[in-house]
Write a protein that holds these residues in place. Structure first.
Motif, mmCIF file in Angstrom:
data_model
loop_
_atom_site.group_PDB
_atom_site.id
_atom_site.type_symbol
_atom_site.label_atom_id
_atom_site.label_comp_id
_atom_site.label_asym_id
_atom_site.label_seq_id
_atom_site.Cartn_x
_atom_site.Cartn_y
_atom_site.Cartn_z
ATOM 1 N N ILE A 93 9.937 -15.373 23.951
ATOM 2 C CA ILE A 93 10.779 -15.942 22.893
ATOM 3 C C ILE A 93 12.116 -15.197 22.855
ATOM 4 O O ILE A 93 12.240 -14.110 23.410
ATOM 5 N N THR A 94 13.089 -15.802 22.186
ATOM 6 C CA THR A 94 14.336 -15.091 21.871
ATOM 7 C C THR A 94 14.523 -15.093 20.350
ATOM 8 O O THR A 94 14.125 -16.055 19.668
ATOM 9 N N ARG A 95 15.095 -14.033 19.839
ATOM 10 C CA ARG A 95 15.522 -13.948 18.422
ATOM 11 C C ARG A 95 16.844 -13.180 18.467
ATOM 12 O O ARG A 95 16.889 -11.988 18.216
ATOM 13 N N ASP A 96 17.916 -13.906 18.830
ATOM 14 C CA ASP A 96 19.178 -13.239 19.146
ATOM 15 C C ASP A 96 19.952 -12.774 17.909
ATOM 16 O O ASP A 96 19.827 -13.343 16.830
ATOM 17 N N MET A 102 20.527 -7.159 13.410
ATOM 18 C CA MET A 102 19.184 -7.606 13.795
ATOM 19 C C MET A 102 18.126 -7.119 12.802
ATOM 20 O O MET A 102 18.100 -5.928 12.460
ATOM 21 N N SER A 103 17.278 -8.012 12.344
ATOM 22 C CA SER A 103 16.215 -7.595 11.410
ATOM 23 C C SER A 103 15.122 -6.867 12.188
ATOM 24 O O SER A 103 14.944 -7.087 13.389
ATOM 25 N N TYR A 104 14.396 -6.021 11.485
ATOM 26 C CA TYR A 104 13.268 -5.317 12.127
ATOM 27 C C TYR A 104 12.243 -6.333 12.619
ATOM 28 O O TYR A 104 11.607 -6.156 13.653
ATOM 29 N N GLU A 105 12.102 -7.405 11.845
ATOM 30 C CA GLU A 105 11.120 -8.435 12.212
ATOM 31 C C GLU A 105 11.487 -9.085 13.556
ATOM 32 O O GLU A 105 10.627 -9.280 14.417
ATOM 33 N N ASN A 106 12.784 -9.390 13.736
ATOM 34 C CA ASN A 106 13.207 -10.011 14.997
ATOM 35 C C ASN A 106 13.073 -9.034 16.173
ATOM 36 O O ASN A 106 12.806 -9.439 17.302
ATOM 37 N N TRP A 107 13.312 -7.759 15.902
ATOM 38 C CA TRP A 107 13.083 -6.748 16.951
ATOM 39 C C TRP A 107 11.601 -6.746 17.351
ATOM 40 O O TRP A 107 11.248 -6.880 18.517
ATOM 41 N N ASP A 109 9.123 -8.919 16.749
ATOM 42 C CA ASP A 109 8.575 -10.179 17.297
ATOM 43 C C ASP A 109 8.837 -10.279 18.792
ATOM 44 O O ASP A 109 7.967 -10.680 19.559
ATOM 45 N N VAL A 110 10.065 -9.935 19.182
ATOM 46 C CA VAL A 110 10.424 -10.091 20.602
ATOM 47 C C VAL A 110 9.730 -9.029 21.459
ATOM 48 O O VAL A 110 9.225 -9.335 22.540
ATOM 49 N N ILE A 111 9.669 -7.799 20.962
ATOM 50 C CA ILE A 111 8.973 -6.754 21.737
ATOM 51 C C ILE A 111 7.483 -7.093 21.842
ATOM 52 O O ILE A 111 6.873 -6.961 22.911
ATOM 53 N N ASN A 112 6.900 -7.572 20.765
ATOM 54 C CA ASN A 112 5.468 -7.909 20.794
ATOM 55 C C ASN A 112 5.173 -9.078 21.716
ATOM 56 O O ASN A 112 4.237 -9.037 22.516
ATOM 57 N N THR A 113 5.989 -10.127 21.604
ATOM 58 C CA THR A 113 5.704 -11.345 22.370
ATOM 59 C C THR A 113 6.082 -11.201 23.839
ATOM 60 O O THR A 113 5.396 -11.715 24.720
ATOM 61 N N ASN A 114 7.184 -10.523 24.118
ATOM 62 C CA ASN A 114 7.685 -10.485 25.499
ATOM 63 C C ASN A 114 7.214 -9.260 26.285
ATOM 64 O O ASN A 114 7.162 -9.314 27.504
ATOM 65 N N ASN A 149 22.336 -7.643 27.804
ATOM 66 C CA ASN A 149 23.165 -8.731 27.288
ATOM 67 C C ASN A 149 23.485 -8.496 25.821
ATOM 68 O O ASN A 149 22.568 -8.307 25.015
ATOM 69 N N ALA A 150 24.779 -8.471 25.495
ATOM 70 C CA ALA A 150 25.190 -8.296 24.092
ATOM 71 C C ALA A 150 24.601 -9.428 23.260
ATOM 72 O O ALA A 150 24.613 -10.591 23.680
ATOM 73 N N GLY A 151 24.077 -9.112 22.092
ATOM 74 C CA GLY A 151 23.474 -10.130 21.223
ATOM 75 C C GLY A 151 21.999 -10.334 21.510
ATOM 76 O O GLY A 151 21.330 -11.128 20.854
ATOM 77 N N GLN A 152 21.495 -9.603 22.511
ATOM 78 C CA GLN A 152 20.070 -9.740 22.857
ATOM 79 C C GLN A 152 19.455 -8.359 23.094
ATOM 80 O O GLN A 152 18.817 -8.122 24.120
ATOM 81 N N LEU A 153 19.678 -7.447 22.149
ATOM 82 C CA LEU A 153 19.163 -6.085 22.314
ATOM 83 C C LEU A 153 17.638 -6.080 22.433
ATOM 84 O O LEU A 153 17.068 -5.399 23.297
ATOM 85 N N ASN A 154 17.001 -6.861 21.553
ATOM 86 C CA ASN A 154 15.534 -6.919 21.560
ATOM 87 C C ASN A 154 15.025 -7.524 22.874
ATOM 88 O O ASN A 154 14.146 -6.989 23.542
#
Ligand code: NAI
Length: 243
Positions: A93-96, A102-107, A109-114, A149-154
């Motif tokens: 998934i992406t949560r850019d 960036m919210s902690y949740e979006n960080w 979610d992406v680390i967990n899923t990807n 990629n800027a905007g996609q740290l997670n």
């Protein structure tokens, strides 16, 4: 099922790149289990397309970021199919957003899923592959994991993690005949990229166009079926974006 039948598991296989990988592997004679997160209709449609190719196919709905669900699902596949020869860790998934917003949740979610999902799904599969003394694991990374990629740290962090995961696991299991590689797609036309400005992006790609899910799937099929002496590699499918 005959003794020689080979089985593939493709996570996130109901649409996009995962679906294309599932279809390519089915064309090469693999029975295919696709995993998916939510869309039953899309998953059932993909299973229909796989079966039409003359192989056994099944869809398993589970969250790859849930370690217990992943373990249970893998056990079910071994119960029904007896083996897994190819694992394509594709769900993602992406949560850019920019880092400071960036919210902690979006960080998480992406680390967990990807990234965490790679370990949750691969661990129970490789355990059995080690006994089989064969297998291919193919992990979906991204150019973002290679160049950031800027905007996609997670997302960039997770995909860079996928690359480290691939290299370390490849070294652990190579002596048992198991290959582990990562594929790093650039911009591929799927649901994930549907809102991007494609003309502007194409200008920046040396081949001047976005890739298709099939472009990625053909490499996955090659790594699964032909690439027996290829392991611990990160292979780009990006139109020359990362040179
Ligand atoms: P997509 O959004 O079209 O499909 C994603 C798939 O993953 C879907 O089947 C979805 O159900 C599944 N999924 C998502 N979260 C899940 C979860 N928690 N548990 C189980 N399944 C889940 O995406 P696309 O473009 O096909 O991407 C596939 C992979 O390729 C991803 O890992 C993505 O990061 C990677 N990738 C895609 C690029 C692109 O340009 N489309 C570029 C580089 C990498």
């Amino acid at each position: 099922m005959t003794e020689e039948k080979k089985v593939a598991l493709v996570t996130g296989g109901s649409r996009g790149i995962g679906k294309a990988c599932a279809l390519e592997l089915a064309k090469s004679g693999y029975d295919v289990v696709i995993n998916y997160a939510g869309n039953d209709a899309a998953a059932n449609e993909t299973v229909g397309e796989l079966k039409a190719l003359g192989v056994e196919a099944e869809a398993l709905k589970f969250n790859v970021a849930d370690k217990d669900a992943a373990k249970e699902a893998v056990a079910k596949i071994f119960e029904k199919f007896g083996r897994i020869d190819v694992l394509v860790n594709n769900a993602g998934i992406t949560r850019d957003g920019l880092a400071i917003r960036m919210s902690y949740e979006n960080w998480e979610d992406v680390i967990n899923t990807n990234l965490n999902s790679m370990f949750y799904v691969t661990k129970p599969v490789v355990e059995k592959m080690l006994k089989q003394k064969s297998g291919a694991v193919i992990n979906m990374a991204s150019v973002c994991g290679v160049y950031g990629n800027a905007g996609q740290l997670n997302y960039s962090s997770a995909k860079a993690g996928v690359i480290g995961f691939t290299k370390a696991l490849a070294k652990e299991v190579a002596s048992r005949g198991i290959t582990v590689n990562a594929v790093a797609p650039g911009f591929i036309e799927t649901d994930m990229t549907k809102d991007l400005k494609k003309d502007l992006i194409a200008e920046k790609i040396p081949l001047k166009k976005l890739g298709s899910a099939e472009d990625v799937a053909k490499l996955v099929r090659f790594l699964a079926c032909e690439g027996k002496y290829i392991t611990a590699q990160v292979i780009g499918v990006d139109g020359g974006l990362v040179i």
